[in-house]
Design an enzyme around this catalytic site. Structure first.
Site, short mmCIF file in Angstrom:
data_model
loop_
_atom_site.label_atom_id
_atom_site.label_comp_id
_atom_site.label_asym_id
_atom_site.label_seq_id
_atom_site.Cartn_x
_atom_site.Cartn_y
_atom_site.Cartn_z
N HIS A 1 0.85 -1.19 0.00
CA HIS A 1 0.00 0.00 0.00
C HIS A 1 0.89 1.25 0.00
CE1 HIS A 1 1.07 0.06 4.20
NE2 HIS A 1 0.43 -1.08 4.43
N HIS A 12 3.91 1.47 2.38
CA HIS A 12 5.10 0.77 1.90
C HIS A 12 5.81 1.63 0.85
CE1 HIS A 12 2.63 -2.90 3.11
NE2 HIS A 12 3.67 -2.89 3.93
N CYS A 58 -2.41 -9.51 19.33
CA CYS A 58 -2.98 -8.87 18.14
C CYS A 58 -2.22 -9.39 16.93
CB CYS A 58 -2.89 -7.34 18.22
SG CYS A 58 -3.30 -6.57 16.63
N CYS A 64 -0.57 -6.57 14.67
CA CYS A 64 0.73 -6.06 15.15
C CYS A 64 1.74 -7.19 15.31
CB CYS A 64 0.61 -5.38 16.50
SG CYS A 64 -0.42 -3.92 16.50
N CYS A 78 -7.48 -3.75 19.40
CA CYS A 78 -6.24 -3.00 19.18
C CYS A 78 -6.59 -1.74 18.39
CB CYS A 78 -5.25 -3.86 18.40
SG CYS A 78 -3.88 -2.93 17.74
N HIS A 129 -5.65 -1.98 14.75
CA HIS A 129 -6.32 -3.00 13.93
C HIS A 129 -7.71 -3.30 14.49
CE1 HIS A 129 -1.94 -3.66 13.44
NE2 HIS A 129 -2.29 -3.69 12.19
N LYS A 152 -7.49 7.56 8.58
CA LYS A 152 -6.66 6.40 8.24
C LYS A 152 -7.26 5.71 7.02
CE LYS A 152 -4.21 2.71 10.41
NZ LYS A 152 -4.02 1.79 11.48
N LYS A 209 -9.54 -0.63 4.26
CA LYS A 209 -10.44 -1.30 3.31
C LYS A 209 -11.88 -1.17 3.77
CE LYS A 209 -7.27 -4.30 1.02
NZ LYS A 209 -6.19 -5.01 1.70
N1 MSP Z 1 6.94 -6.83 9.16
C1 MSP Z 1 6.92 -5.72 10.02
C2 MSP Z 1 8.27 -5.01 10.02
C3 MSP Z 1 9.44 -5.88 10.42
S1 MSP Z 1 10.94 -5.00 10.33
C4 MSP Z 1 12.03 -6.00 11.08
C5 MSP Z 1 5.86 -4.71 9.55
N2 MSP Z 1 5.42 -4.86 8.29
S2 MSP Z 1 4.31 -3.94 7.60
O1 MSP Z 1 4.13 -4.44 6.27
O2 MSP Z 1 3.15 -3.88 8.43
O3 MSP Z 1 4.89 -2.48 7.56
C6 MSP Z 1 6.08 -2.22 6.85
C7 MSP Z 1 6.48 -0.75 7.02
O4 MSP Z 1 5.46 0.08 6.48
C8 MSP Z 1 6.63 -0.37 8.49
O5 MSP Z 1 7.73 0.48 8.68
C9 MSP Z 1 5.34 0.36 8.78
O6 MSP Z 1 5.45 1.31 9.79
C10 MSP Z 1 5.08 1.04 7.45
N3 MSP Z 1 3.68 1.41 7.28
C11 MSP Z 1 2.58 0.59 7.32
N4 MSP Z 1 1.46 1.36 7.11
C12 MSP Z 1 1.80 2.65 6.96
C13 MSP Z 1 1.12 3.81 6.58
N5 MSP Z 1 -0.18 3.88 6.41
N6 MSP Z 1 1.86 4.94 6.38
C14 MSP Z 1 3.23 4.93 6.45
N7 MSP Z 1 3.88 3.83 6.77
C15 MSP Z 1 3.20 2.72 7.28
O7 MSP Z 1 5.50 -3.84 10.32
#
Ligand code: MSP
Length: 495
Positions: free
Chosen positions: A19, A22, A128, A131, A145, A148, A299, A302
């Site tokens: 998304h 990422h 959760c 998380c 949570c 979530h 936020k 979906k």
């Molecule tokens: N798998 C764990 C990270 C492990 S690192 C050793 C994770 N994955 S995640 O897919 O949920 O998130 C990946 C990255 O994207 C994280 O740094 C997270 O903070 C970031 N983001 C997830 N949603 C986000 C937004 N809506 N906005 C900005 N960044 C966010 O957490």
């Protein structure tokens, strides 16, 4: 061998397609990698996917898919997005990779055991899956949570291995306070310092019967390593820990970890404590970004139906405008807003109205009136004013303040526009050759300053200038007696 400058992102859960959060994180890390390359650093940039844990396992099962096939398909989508975004990573690590990741994850686990920091205990807690973490009563809102709210909290009672986080909390507090492991921005540093005060030992494994998907605990295959313990170790396993020690020494410690604010605790408390326990040097800096939110600050989710997908947005706006907006929209210590209206407005006023128009105006004027050639520059005070901004922009890059970086660069372009307008070179071509010399130098400087933000346009601009691979050292007004190439419009207005 020169020491590498090592930059990482968090590794994403590939339980669905990527998304905009990422996209934000990988663009920020890529911009930093490109910036440090411009400074002459030997950059190594790692990203990857976090493939164990309950969330990946359950989603694959729900869709009736073989877990690894499901993950492979999603990882491909992540890689496709990164390619589309013009992201140049050096290594993509997957935690399901038994050759590259497992040996180091196990080695670190063993080191923690050797240090006497792992013990077994019966545990009752609320988990959760979103998380991938246990929650305390206080952290829940209406028994859900807050991150979530659509997921059920699982009440769990089982035997787990625990890691003695409490043993290291004072040491970690001291290290963070003294910026030995620098947490940026300040607001996140304060947040973790306050959390650490009450830090307790943490569960570090799950019984295989409740979670079959992960790395078995060394010496006790009835237990599976907690997904965060497994995942955090990617930063060292990806550069050779546990398999290529020389390689590891060349890269580690990491210079910058880039992560989002929701996973601060894991990176600024668990991770340094694990490394101290395992006798591995600490990373140098942790940059914590905010959230990409919908317009008005909601936020994206979906269930609300307000999710904006990165692939669609790149199709509408193009890669460079998308990178530009994403980087420009994030304040250093808060969240950013995203909507197509906001992107359009920003691109039309700044990228087109200010930057692109200035470049095209200067280059086409030089082509038309001076046979594409510049001679000397005009020693105007504006040159000193712009030169002073180079250091400010560098500082903003080093402070991860991309919004400020872009504001600084756009101010350079605005000064160029103003100067061109005031000098009115079209009124007296004979006496204005130096004015264009100065302006072409500004265009050259913009192509360097903006390279980490909009790499494709920066390369095109340097081609138009008949220059190549400029670095931070080329930020000056020294270009003279030079013939430029064919000018072309970089960005068009978007309706
Ligand atoms: N798998 C764990 C990270 C492990 S690192 C050793 C994770 N994955 S995640 O897919 O949920 O998130 C990946 C990255 O994207 C994280 O740094 C997270 O903070 C970031 N983001 C997830 N949603 C986000 C937004 N809506 N906005 C900005 N960044 C966010 O957490």
């Amino acid at each position: 061998m020169p020491k590498k400058f090592y930059i990482t992102t968090a590794i994403a859960y590939p339980n669905g397609p990527p998304h905009q959060g990422h996209a934000l994180e990988i663009i920020q890390a890529d911009a930093l990698a490109r910036f440090y390359k411009l400074l002459g650093k030997d950059v190594w940039f790692q990203t990857g996917t976090d493939e164990h844990g309950t969330k990946n396992w359950q989603t694959a099962k729900k869709q009736g898919k073989d877990v690894i096939d499901f993950l492979d398909a999603n990882v491909k989508v992540f890689k496709d997005l990164y390619k589309l975004l013009n992201v140049n990573y050096d290594n993509f690590i997957r935690t399901t990779d038994e050759k590259t990741h497992y040996p180091g994850a196990i080695k670190l686990g063993e080191a923690l055991v050797k240090a006497g920091d792992i013990y077994k205990k019966k545990y009752k807690g609320m988990y959760c899956t979103g998380c991938e973490a246990f929650k305390t009563e206080k952290e829940l809102v209406d028994k859900k949570c807050p991150e979530h709210p659509t997921r059920e909290i699982e009440a769990i009672e089982e035997e787990n291995y625990f890691f003695k986080l409490s043993k290291y909390k004072d040491q970690v507090i001291d290290i963070i306070k003294r910026n030995k492991y620098k947490v940026v921005p300040e607001i996140r540093k304060n947040e973790i310092l306050s959390w650490l005060k009450q830090a307790k030992d943490i569960s570090f494994s799950r019984p295989k019967t409740s979670l079959p998907w992960g790395i078995p605990v060394p010496g006790d295959p009835s237990q599976i390593m907690y997904v965060w313990c497994d995942a955090l170790s990617n930063y060292i396993t990806g550069v050779g820990y546990g398999r290529e020690e020389d390689e590891f020494k060349k890269h580690w410690p990491a210079d910058i970890h880039v992560i989002g604010k929701d996973i601060l605790r894991f990176h600024a408390a668990f991770w340094p404590a694990m490394l101290i326990s395992g006798k591995v040097p600490l990373p140098k800096e942790l940059f914590v970004h905010g959230w990409v939110l919908a317009k008005g600050g909601a936020k994206m989710s979906k269930s609300t139906g307000n999710v904006i997908e990165p692939f669609d947005q790149i199709k509408i706006f193009g890669v460079d405008p998308y990178r530009f907006y994403i980087l420009n929209s994030m304040p250093i210590d808060g969240d950013g807003e995203y909507s197509e209206d906001l992107v359009r407005e920003r691109i039309n006023t700044e990228l087109v109205g200010n930057f692109s128009n200035f470049c095209y105006r200067v280059l086409s004027f030089t082509e038309k009136n001076y046979k594409s050639e510049i001679k000397d520059s005009d020693p105007t005070p504006m040159v000193t004013e712009i030169t002073a901004k180079f250091d400010d922009i560098k500082k903003s890059y080093e402070e991860y303040d991309f919004k400020k970086v872009i504001e600084g660069i756009l101010a350079v372009s605005a000064l160029g526009n103003q100067y061109f307008q005031q000098k009115e070179p079209w009124k007296n071509l004979e006496t204005s050759h130096e004015v264009l010399g100065t302006c072409v130098n500004i265009v050259k400087n913009l192509s360097i300053l903006l390279q980490p933000i909009i790499p494709e346009a920066a390369e095109k601009l340097q081609k138009q200038l008949k220059l190549k691979k400029l670095t931070w050292k080329d930020l000056n007004f020294d270009l003279k007696n030079h013939k430029i190439g064919k000018p072309e419009i970089l960005f068009q207005r978007i309706k």
